[in-house]
Design a protein around this motif. Structure first.
Motif, mmCIF file in Angstrom:
data_model
loop_
_atom_site.group_PDB
_atom_site.id
_atom_site.type_symbol
_atom_site.label_atom_id
_atom_site.label_comp_id
_atom_site.label_asym_id
_atom_site.label_seq_id
_atom_site.Cartn_x
_atom_site.Cartn_y
_atom_site.Cartn_z
ATOM 1 N N PRO A 11 10.078 3.271 15.787
ATOM 2 C CA PRO A 11 10.279 1.970 15.115
ATOM 3 C C PRO A 11 9.179 1.532 14.140
ATOM 4 C CG PRO A 11 9.447 1.636 17.344
ATOM 5 C CD PRO A 11 9.617 3.129 17.179
ATOM 6 N N LEU A 12 8.048 2.257 14.067
ATOM 7 C CA LEU A 12 6.910 1.677 13.339
ATOM 8 C C LEU A 12 7.088 1.565 11.828
ATOM 9 C CD1 LEU A 12 3.770 2.832 15.333
ATOM 10 C CD2 LEU A 12 5.412 1.011 15.790
ATOM 11 N N PRO A 13 7.657 2.594 11.148
ATOM 12 C CA PRO A 13 7.809 2.419 9.686
ATOM 13 C C PRO A 13 8.672 1.200 9.332
ATOM 14 C CG PRO A 13 8.010 4.731 10.277
ATOM 15 C CD PRO A 13 7.988 3.965 11.573
ATOM 16 N N ALA A 19 7.409 -1.910 7.078
ATOM 17 C CA ALA A 19 8.131 -2.269 5.846
ATOM 18 C C ALA A 19 8.529 -3.739 5.865
ATOM 19 C CB ALA A 19 9.366 -1.378 5.691
ATOM 20 N N GLU A 20 8.980 -4.220 7.022
ATOM 21 C CA GLU A 20 9.358 -5.634 7.118
ATOM 22 C C GLU A 20 8.147 -6.530 6.876
ATOM 23 O OE1 GLU A 20 11.343 -6.756 10.752
ATOM 24 O OE2 GLU A 20 12.608 -4.987 10.695
ATOM 25 N N SER A 58 9.356 -1.662 -0.269
ATOM 26 C CA SER A 58 10.602 -0.926 -0.495
ATOM 27 C C SER A 58 10.423 0.549 -0.132
ATOM 28 C CB SER A 58 11.051 -1.051 -1.946
ATOM 29 O OG SER A 58 10.090 -0.469 -2.787
ATOM 30 N N ARG A 59 9.158 0.994 -0.084
ATOM 31 C CA ARG A 59 8.886 2.386 0.274
ATOM 32 C C ARG A 59 7.535 2.446 0.989
ATOM 33 N NH1 ARG A 59 8.904 8.016 -2.667
ATOM 34 N NH2 ARG A 59 7.124 8.946 -1.589
ATOM 35 N N GLN A 101 6.779 10.512 2.986
ATOM 36 C CA GLN A 101 7.494 9.232 2.934
ATOM 37 C C GLN A 101 8.097 8.977 4.309
ATOM 38 O OE1 GLN A 101 10.409 8.767 -0.224
ATOM 39 N NE2 GLN A 101 11.598 7.359 1.048
ATOM 40 N N VAL A 102 7.870 7.760 4.842
ATOM 41 C CA VAL A 102 8.420 7.430 6.166
ATOM 42 C C VAL A 102 9.428 6.288 6.105
ATOM 43 C CG1 VAL A 102 6.464 8.306 7.502
ATOM 44 C CG2 VAL A 102 6.410 5.946 6.656
ATOM 45 N N TRP A 103 9.477 5.607 4.939
ATOM 46 C CA TRP A 103 10.463 4.529 4.768
ATOM 47 C C TRP A 103 10.844 4.423 3.321
ATOM 48 C CZ3 TRP A 103 13.268 2.131 8.267
ATOM 49 C CH2 TRP A 103 14.036 1.042 7.848
ATOM 50 N N PRO A 104 12.132 4.293 2.976
ATOM 51 C CA PRO A 104 13.271 4.341 3.887
ATOM 52 C C PRO A 104 13.412 5.726 4.493
ATOM 53 C CG PRO A 104 13.984 3.770 1.644
ATOM 54 C CD PRO A 104 12.532 4.084 1.589
#
Ligand SMILES: O=C(O)CCC(=O)C(=O)O
Length: 276
Positions: free
Chosen positions: A84-86, A90-91, A96-97, A271-274
């Motif tokens: 759940p961490l990325p 991001a929140e 956005s990345r 890259q971990v998010w999205p």
């Protein structure tokens, strides 16, 4: 911006992060992931990398640290990409990345006498920008006497970069050549009216999200029956670019040019998010 249906952070928690520089979010990591990480920590301690160190005095219970875990241990890989961490980072950053910059294992063994002296993370890292969040958590209950993190409230907004110190010794790291570093962190403990702090004690599953410019510290682990097995992820958001601060970056085998995106070294900084 990717739409997130089930949010992990409340508006109040996002506000606290941006105002204070640090926020504790409870019950983010479930028991399944904690079990995976217990095994992964054991594997990491048994197979230290070239970046591993003991920050404490020789012969004493260790303050053991290491980096670069996800590409060596399957449990850390799965947790990084499927945990759940990325999303939480991001929140909270409104990013956005996100690219991973670093994973930092920080174990204060039972009785480890070594504090973590006041510092902030950004000047240790070969990056510039503002959108940098660390997420720190421990597999063990953490109290002030076992090395709970403390933060100088609002210090990420002071507009200063302080001289990095060896965090278990409070001696300057001399290899940095930045001319915008302000000499030394002020005496935060000596002037509590001027520098209000918050100590964040945690249970397994809780995480602390803090800004890359937030000054933080922790005490020794004074308990001889409890370890403090912690992990700190550094997530780099939209405005983060490479910045050379010394001859050789601290936790990388190679350098980029100032201004380069971390995507050029996606093997180390994926890259971990999205998520894909
Ligand atoms: O675990 C600690 O005591 C220090 C952690 C820290 O400095 C970090 O995560 O940046």
């Amino acid at each position: 911006m990717v739409e997130i249906l089930d949010r992990l952070a409340s508006r109040e928690q996002v506000r606290t992060f941006h105002e204070d520089g640090a926020v504790c979010v409870r019950n983010v990591i479930d028991q399944h992931w904690l079990d995976v990480l217990v095994g992964a920590f054991d594997e990491a301690v048994a197979a230290p990398s070239v970046f591993s160190k003991n920050y404490g005095p020789e012969g004493a219970p260790r303050y053991f640290t290491d980096h670069r875990l996800f590409n060596r241990f399957d449990g850390f890989r799965r947790f990084l990409f499927d945990g759940p961490l990325p999303q939480l980072a991001a929140e909270i950053l409104g990013a956005s990345r996100l690219d991973l910059y670093d994973e930092h294992l920080l174990i204060k063994e039972p009785g480890s006498p070594t504090p973590t002296y006041w510092h902030h993370d950004m000047p240790y890292f070969s990056i510039d920008g503002y959108d940098l969040a660390s997420i720190w958590f421990s597999l063990d209950p953490v109290r002030e006497e076992t090395g709970a993190l403390r933060f100088a409230k609002g210090s990420h907004k002071w507009g200063k970069l302080f001289q990095p110190v060896k965090i278990g010794l409070n001696e300057p790291v001399t290899s940095f050549d930045r001319d915008d570093l302000v000499a030394a962190v002020p005496d935060i403990d000596g002037d509590p009216d001027r520098y209000p702090t918050v100590t964040l004690e945690t249970e397994p599953g809780d995480v602390i999200v803090f800004h890359g410019l937030a000054l933080h510290s922790s005490g020794p682990n004074t308990r001889t029956d409890v370890s403090r097995r912690a992990l700190s992820y550094r997530f780099a958001g939209d405005d983060i670019r490479w910045k050379n601060r010394s001859e050789k970056p601290l936790i990388f085998e190679r350098s980029l040019n100032d201004g380069d995106p971390l995507s050029l070294i996606s093997e180390e900084c994926p890259q971990v998010w999205p998520r894909d």
